[in-house]
Design a protein around this motif. Sequence first.
Motif, PDB file in Angstrom:
ATOM      1  N   PHE A  55       0.823  -1.206   0.000  1.00  0.00           N
ATOM      2  CA  PHE A  55       0.000   0.000   0.000  1.00  0.00           C
ATOM      3  C   PHE A  55       0.857   1.257   0.000  1.00  0.00           C
ATOM      4  CE2 PHE A  55      -2.559  -3.272   2.071  1.00  0.00           C
ATOM      5  CZ  PHE A  55      -3.765  -3.145   1.409  1.00  0.00           C
ATOM      6  N   GLY A  56       0.272   2.354  -0.498  1.00  0.00           N
ATOM      7  CA  GLY A  56       0.905   3.671  -0.413  1.00  0.00           C
ATOM      8  C   GLY A  56       2.207   3.761  -1.187  1.00  0.00           C
ATOM      9  N   ARG A  57       3.239   4.308  -0.525  1.00  0.00           N
ATOM     10  CA  ARG A  57       4.530   4.498  -1.192  1.00  0.00           C
ATOM     11  C   ARG A  57       5.152   3.178  -1.630  1.00  0.00           C
ATOM     12  NH1 ARG A  57       8.289   9.157   0.703  1.00  0.00           N
ATOM     13  NH2 ARG A  57       7.199  10.694  -0.541  1.00  0.00           N
ATOM     14  N   SER A  58       4.955   2.136  -0.832  1.00  0.00           N
ATOM     15  CA  SER A  58       5.463   0.815  -1.219  1.00  0.00           C
ATOM     16  C   SER A  58       4.793   0.341  -2.502  1.00  0.00           C
ATOM     17  CB  SER A  58       5.230  -0.204  -0.104  1.00  0.00           C
ATOM     18  OG  SER A  58       5.986   0.105   1.029  1.00  0.00           O
ATOM     19  N   GLY A  59       3.506   0.607  -2.634  1.00  0.00           N
ATOM     20  CA  GLY A  59       2.779   0.254  -3.853  1.00  0.00           C
ATOM     21  C   GLY A  59       3.270   1.033  -5.052  1.00  0.00           C
ATOM     22  N   HIS A  67       9.116  -5.697 -11.859  1.00  0.00           N
ATOM     23  CA  HIS A  67       8.493  -6.331 -13.017  1.00  0.00           C
ATOM     24  C   HIS A  67       8.789  -7.816 -12.994  1.00  0.00           C
ATOM     25  CE1 HIS A  67      12.303  -6.770 -15.149  1.00  0.00           C
ATOM     26  NE2 HIS A  67      12.599  -5.581 -14.688  1.00  0.00           N
ATOM     27  N   LYS A  68       8.141  -8.532 -13.865  1.00  0.00           N
ATOM     28  CA  LYS A  68       8.242  -9.984 -13.919  1.00  0.00           C
ATOM     29  C   LYS A  68       9.701 -10.444 -13.932  1.00  0.00           C
ATOM     30  CE  LYS A  68       6.958 -13.939 -16.731  1.00  0.00           C
ATOM     31  NZ  LYS A  68       6.213 -14.401 -17.903  1.00  0.00           N
ATOM     32  N   GLY A  69      10.016 -11.424 -13.101  1.00  0.00           N
ATOM     33  CA  GLY A  69      11.338 -12.040 -13.090  1.00  0.00           C
ATOM     34  C   GLY A  69      12.309 -11.460 -12.086  1.00  0.00           C
ATOM     35  N   ILE A  70      12.055 -10.271 -11.566  1.00  0.00           N
ATOM     36  CA  ILE A  70      12.984  -9.641 -10.639  1.00  0.00           C
ATOM     37  C   ILE A  70      12.944 -10.362  -9.285  1.00  0.00           C
ATOM     38  CG2 ILE A  70      11.379  -7.912  -9.749  1.00  0.00           C
ATOM     39  CD1 ILE A  70      13.707  -5.926  -9.871  1.00  0.00           C
ATOM     40  N   LYS A  71      14.097 -10.464  -8.651  1.00  0.00           N
ATOM     41  CA  LYS A  71      14.187 -11.129  -7.351  1.00  0.00           C
ATOM     42  C   LYS A  71      14.146 -10.078  -6.251  1.00  0.00           C
ATOM     43  CE  LYS A  71      16.819 -14.695  -4.988  1.00  0.00           C
ATOM     44  NZ  LYS A  71      18.016 -15.555  -5.076  1.00  0.00           N
ATOM     45  N   ILE A  72      13.192 -10.252  -5.325  1.00  0.00           N
ATOM     46  CA  ILE A  72      13.042  -9.288  -4.235  1.00  0.00           C
ATOM     47  C   ILE A  72      12.916 -10.011  -2.900  1.00  0.00           C
ATOM     48  CG2 ILE A  72      11.953  -7.543  -5.705  1.00  0.00           C
ATOM     49  CD1 ILE A  72       9.269  -8.299  -4.364  1.00  0.00           C
ATOM     50  N   GLU A  99       5.346  -4.801   4.433  1.00  0.00           N
ATOM     51  CA  GLU A  99       5.809  -3.702   5.281  1.00  0.00           C
ATOM     52  C   GLU A  99       7.135  -3.150   4.757  1.00  0.00           C
ATOM     53  OE1 GLU A  99       5.831  -5.594   9.096  1.00  0.00           O
ATOM     54  OE2 GLU A  99       3.647  -5.558   9.253  1.00  0.00           O
ATOM     55  N   GLU A 100       7.989  -4.038   4.240  1.00  0.00           N
ATOM     56  CA  GLU A 100       9.257  -3.641   3.632  1.00  0.00           C
ATOM     57  C   GLU A 100       9.481  -4.506   2.399  1.00  0.00           C
ATOM     58  OE1 GLU A 100      12.619  -3.693   6.323  1.00  0.00           O
ATOM     59  OE2 GLU A 100      11.276  -3.360   8.014  1.00  0.00           O
ATOM     60  N   GLN A 101      10.105  -3.922   1.373  1.00  0.00           N
ATOM     61  CA  GLN A 101      10.447  -4.672   0.164  1.00  0.00           C
ATOM     62  C   GLN A 101      11.738  -4.101  -0.385  1.00  0.00           C
ATOM     63  OE1 GLN A 101       7.005  -4.079  -2.334  1.00  0.00           O
ATOM     64  NE2 GLN A 101       7.346  -1.905  -2.535  1.00  0.00           N
ATOM     65  N   GLU A 102      12.582  -4.964  -0.921  1.00  0.00           N
ATOM     66  CA  GLU A 102      13.860  -4.503  -1.466  1.00  0.00           C
ATOM     67  C   GLU A 102      14.362  -5.469  -2.517  1.00  0.00           C
ATOM     68  OE1 GLU A 102      17.164  -5.797   1.629  1.00  0.00           O
ATOM     69  OE2 GLU A 102      15.543  -4.681   2.594  1.00  0.00           O
ATOM     70  N   GLN A 112      20.879 -10.947 -16.064  1.00  0.00           N
ATOM     71  CA  GLN A 112      21.056 -12.302 -16.577  1.00  0.00           C
ATOM     72  C   GLN A 112      19.773 -13.115 -16.450  1.00  0.00           C
ATOM     73  OE1 GLN A 112      24.359 -13.952 -14.456  1.00  0.00           O
ATOM     74  NE2 GLN A 112      25.870 -12.869 -15.673  1.00  0.00           N
ATOM     75  N   SER A 113      19.008 -12.850 -15.385  1.00  0.00           N
ATOM     76  CA  SER A 113      17.778 -13.599 -15.159  1.00  0.00           C
ATOM     77  C   SER A 113      16.550 -12.880 -15.720  1.00  0.00           C
ATOM     78  CB  SER A 113      17.583 -13.834 -13.658  1.00  0.00           C
ATOM     79  OG  SER A 113      17.413 -12.606 -12.996  1.00  0.00           O
ATOM     80  N   GLY A 114      16.774 -11.744 -16.374  1.00  0.00           N
ATOM     81  CA  GLY A 114      15.659 -11.023 -16.957  1.00  0.00           C
ATOM     82  C   GLY A 114      15.060  -9.981 -16.043  1.00  0.00           C
ATOM     83  N   GLY A 115      15.662  -9.771 -14.886  1.00  0.00           N
ATOM     84  CA  GLY A 115      15.167  -8.779 -13.940  1.00  0.00           C
ATOM     85  C   GLY A 115      15.777  -7.420 -14.203  1.00  0.00           C
ATOM     86  N   PHE A 116      15.501  -6.470 -13.319  1.00  0.00           N
ATOM     87  CA  PHE A 116      15.956  -5.102 -13.503  1.00  0.00           C
ATOM     88  C   PHE A 116      16.096  -4.442 -12.147  1.00  0.00           C
ATOM     89  CE2 PHE A 116      14.502  -0.630 -13.843  1.00  0.00           C
ATOM     90  CZ  PHE A 116      15.586  -0.132 -14.530  1.00  0.00           C
ATOM     91  N   GLN A 117      17.219  -3.767 -11.936  1.00  0.00           N
ATOM     92  CA  GLN A 117      17.408  -3.037 -10.683  1.00  0.00           C
ATOM     93  C   GLN A 117      17.724  -1.592 -11.009  1.00  0.00           C
ATOM     94  OE1 GLN A 117      20.425  -4.545  -8.075  1.00  0.00           O
ATOM     95  NE2 GLN A 117      19.948  -3.097  -6.501  1.00  0.00           N
ATOM     96  N   PRO A 118      16.797  -0.678 -10.797  1.00  0.00           N
ATOM     97  CA  PRO A 118      16.992   0.713 -11.185  1.00  0.00           C
ATOM     98  C   PRO A 118      17.785   1.486 -10.145  1.00  0.00           C
ATOM     99  CG  PRO A 118      14.842   0.455 -10.281  1.00  0.00           C
ATOM    100  CD  PRO A 118      15.474  -0.895 -10.256  1.00  0.00           C
TER     101      PRO A 118
END
Length: 146
Positions: A55-59, A67-72, A99-102, A112-118
């Motif tokens: 929710f909110g800023r986390s959302g 996006h699809k494939g990213i590891k979090i 509550e937290e995501q990273e 390499q796995s198709g993910g993205f880290q901005p």
Amino acid sequence: MNKVILMGRLTRDPEVRYSQGEQATAVARYTLAVDRRFKRDGDQQSADFINCVAFGRSGEFAEKYFHKGIKIAVTGRIQTGSYTNQEGQKVYTTDVVVEEQEFAESKAASEQSGGFQPMGRPEPSAAAGDGFMNIPDGIDEELPFN
């Protein structure tokens, strides 16, 4: 105590909606594929698919960067609920309220796995022959030990 810690890959891009009202709040829903540590004999499924809601800023963060494939990695709590569907049947739900995501992997591994880290900063180059990483130019102000 109700505390959940998960690490996995997004199965699809987050679905984001905004609440109605004067101050619209982002509500991001996504599913994490979390690998099981151990595999039972004859068990075909090696991952659990866990629904998460932020929710909110986390959302908003999830909408912009995940996006699809990213590891979090996610920390949150389990929330159960129920509703009656169009056929009149009661449906029970279980979600992890984030509550937290990273990000859980480097940009190189993510690509390499198709993910993205901005990240707005350059990545350190590979280790030099002495075993130390070269720090790229232009990030002096970000280092805590100048």
